[in-house]
Design an enzyme around this catalytic site. Sequence first.
Site, short mmCIF file in Angstrom:
data_model
loop_
_atom_site.label_atom_id
_atom_site.label_comp_id
_atom_site.label_asym_id
_atom_site.label_seq_id
_atom_site.Cartn_x
_atom_site.Cartn_y
_atom_site.Cartn_z
N SER A 32 0.76 -1.05 -0.11
CA SER A 32 0.06 0.01 -0.01
C SER A 32 0.81 1.20 0.08
CB SER A 32 -0.85 -0.12 1.44
OG SER A 32 -1.50 1.15 1.59
N LYS A 54 2.00 -3.84 6.38
CA LYS A 54 2.45 -3.89 5.20
C LYS A 54 3.99 -3.71 5.13
CE LYS A 54 -1.73 -4.43 3.39
NZ LYS A 54 -1.84 -6.15 2.83
N TYR A 113 -1.65 -1.11 10.88
CA TYR A 113 -2.10 -1.87 9.48
C TYR A 113 -1.06 -1.33 8.87
CZ TYR A 113 -3.91 -2.11 4.68
OH TYR A 113 -3.86 -1.98 3.27
P1 NAD Z 1 -10.98 -7.52 1.67
O1 NAD Z 1 -11.26 -7.35 2.83
O2 NAD Z 1 -12.30 -7.13 0.19
O3 NAD Z 1 -10.37 -8.79 0.84
C1 NAD Z 1 -9.60 -9.53 1.84
C2 NAD Z 1 -9.93 -10.88 1.68
O4 NAD Z 1 -8.94 -11.70 2.57
C3 NAD Z 1 -11.39 -11.13 2.30
O5 NAD Z 1 -12.25 -11.82 1.29
C4 NAD Z 1 -11.20 -11.81 3.52
O6 NAD Z 1 -12.14 -12.75 4.00
C5 NAD Z 1 -9.83 -12.52 3.41
N1 NAD Z 1 -8.91 -12.87 4.49
C6 NAD Z 1 -8.78 -11.88 5.84
N2 NAD Z 1 -8.08 -12.70 6.37
C7 NAD Z 1 -7.88 -13.97 6.29
C8 NAD Z 1 -7.27 -14.96 6.70
N3 NAD Z 1 -6.64 -15.20 7.99
N4 NAD Z 1 -7.39 -16.16 5.93
C9 NAD Z 1 -8.03 -16.16 4.80
N5 NAD Z 1 -8.72 -15.05 4.20
C10 NAD Z 1 -8.67 -14.16 4.99
O7 NAD Z 1 -9.79 -6.45 0.97
P2 NAD Z 1 -9.31 -5.82 -0.41
O8 NAD Z 1 -9.85 -4.25 -0.55
O9 NAD Z 1 -9.69 -6.58 -1.57
O10 NAD Z 1 -7.66 -5.82 -0.11
C11 NAD Z 1 -6.96 -6.93 -0.50
C12 NAD Z 1 -5.63 -6.60 0.05
O11 NAD Z 1 -4.98 -5.37 -0.67
C13 NAD Z 1 -5.20 -6.24 1.52
O12 NAD Z 1 -4.16 -7.22 1.70
C14 NAD Z 1 -5.35 -5.04 1.62
O13 NAD Z 1 -4.57 -4.66 2.93
C15 NAD Z 1 -4.63 -4.63 0.43
N6 NAD Z 1 -4.83 -3.01 0.24
C16 NAD Z 1 -6.15 -2.85 0.03
C17 NAD Z 1 -6.31 -1.26 -0.38
C18 NAD Z 1 -7.72 -0.77 -0.13
O14 NAD Z 1 -7.99 0.31 -0.27
N7 NAD Z 1 -8.74 -1.59 -0.60
C19 NAD Z 1 -5.17 -0.48 -0.50
C20 NAD Z 1 -3.95 -0.84 -0.25
C21 NAD Z 1 -3.74 -2.23 0.05
N1 UFG Z 2 -12.49 11.50 3.29
C1 UFG Z 2 -13.42 12.41 3.54
N2 UFG Z 2 -14.71 12.11 4.05
C2 UFG Z 2 -14.79 10.39 4.38
C3 UFG Z 2 -13.78 9.41 4.07
C4 UFG Z 2 -12.66 10.21 3.50
O1 UFG Z 2 -13.47 13.49 3.52
O2 UFG Z 2 -15.87 9.93 4.81
C5 UFG Z 2 -11.33 11.92 2.47
C6 UFG Z 2 -9.85 11.63 3.65
O3 UFG Z 2 -9.81 12.60 4.34
C7 UFG Z 2 -9.02 11.64 2.54
C8 UFG Z 2 -9.60 11.01 1.14
O4 UFG Z 2 -11.18 11.31 1.36
O5 UFG Z 2 -8.66 13.12 1.89
C9 UFG Z 2 -9.42 9.70 0.93
O6 UFG Z 2 -9.60 9.17 2.25
P1 UFG Z 2 -9.72 7.19 2.38
O7 UFG Z 2 -10.11 6.89 3.63
O8 UFG Z 2 -10.81 6.82 1.12
O9 UFG Z 2 -8.43 6.94 1.83
P2 UFG Z 2 -7.02 7.11 2.26
O10 UFG Z 2 -6.07 7.79 1.27
O11 UFG Z 2 -6.80 8.05 3.79
O12 UFG Z 2 -6.62 5.65 2.92
C10 UFG Z 2 -6.39 4.71 1.84
C11 UFG Z 2 -6.66 3.17 2.45
C12 UFG Z 2 -5.58 2.96 3.42
C13 UFG Z 2 -4.15 3.01 2.90
C14 UFG Z 2 -3.93 4.59 2.54
C15 UFG Z 2 -2.88 4.92 1.97
O13 UFG Z 2 -7.86 3.15 2.95
O14 UFG Z 2 -5.75 1.52 3.67
O15 UFG Z 2 -4.95 4.87 1.45
O16 UFG Z 2 -2.39 4.17 0.62
F1 UFG Z 2 -3.41 2.98 3.84
#
Ligand code: NAD
Ligand code: UFG
Length: 334
Positions: free
Chosen positions: A124, A153, A149
Amino acid sequence: MKILVTGGTGYIGSHTCVELINSGHEVVIVDNLYNSSLDVLDKIETITGVKPKFYKVDILDKEKLEEVFKENKFDAVIHFAGYKAVGESVAIPLTYYENNIAGSINLYQLMKKYEVRNLVFSSSATVYGDDFEVPFKEEYGLGTTTNPYGTTKKMNEMIITDMDKAEPENSSVLLRYFNPIGAHASGLLGEIPNGIPNNLVPYIAQVVAGQRDFLRVWGNDYDTVDGTGVRDYIHVVDLAKAHVKAIEYAASHKGTEVINIGTGKGYSVMQVLKAYEKACGHDIPYQIMERRPGDIAVCYADTAKAEELLGFKAQYDIDEMCEDSYRFTCNLKK
Ligand code: NAD
Ligand code: UFG
């Protein structure tokens, strides 16, 4: 290739399975369904014509996970499984370290034992912390993370890098995602947040669906185009396609590569809100609030390395991201 996808029924995992299948790969999913559901498999089948093999296994259960490795000879692993809520990770850090670190180590140990050398890991942009200037470049390395979190990562990146140094046959690509949003154009796959959404677009979607009264805009006094926070939003289908390129890259190289996956463009909260209003055809109520603790003003990617090494360039713009999110939200209500 035969690819193990952990967390494959989740938001990004399910979209990635679609793109892997569409590119001719065989997908086997492991997920404990903590944050996803089985009907995702039917949706993947509806879109691709192929229902992936599925194991309901928790990666913390090493014995059960080993059964999956015994029954299948994998060429590669894409590792999505993990917990991802920043605020929750502050409240229950040990749960996050256990799932995201201990679970990952189980997986990496089994990959070593069964000689599966190729890995793509979901990292991330959070690993940059607020130590560096935008656009964030991979060569900056790891910054100071601000929550457990983010630290999980960062630790995974360090563990994989050390593991690859010790095993020169290994090949890993650590993808640093920026802000994935949007949904599959079919309206079948998307993000269903657990409880009150923390992230911007899922929250807007719930306001539009009538589940929340208004968007709380966290601060309008940043040094940005309109004072609201700026992020690099990337369509989840673009992100999924980047995984296909990354796993194919991993299979034909050795060593560890860190690669940003974003669009390279930043949009403010108000610009995203306007794009969503265009998608749904009406105004969306909002209120300006105090800044959210821990937020940075601006975050966007330098995308040169993804283009150079993977030949990857994001295709979808912010309007399409919001249209697809809105379509998925409308389908949920049906
Ligand atoms: P998500 O929660 O939709 O998907 C994660 C999946 O992993 C889920 O289906 C959950 O049931 C499964 N899971 C969790 N713990 C588990 C375990 N112990 N064993 C087996 N399965 C398990 O999340 P996502 O948004 O698809 O994110 C996927 C990956 O990308 C995550 O590692 C997340 O941290 C990373 N990531 C997500 C974002 C974002 O904004 N969505 C940003 C950066 C990184
Ligand atoms: N925001 C609002 N109102 C809300 C939610 C978000 O104004 O209800 C604003 C935040 O202040 C920020 C922007 O929208 O300026 C984006 O916020 P998000 O929470 O959607 O995303 P972030 O960039 O804060 O966080 C995301 C992921 C994290 C990751 C991070 C850095 O959720 O998991 O990007 O990669 F760690």
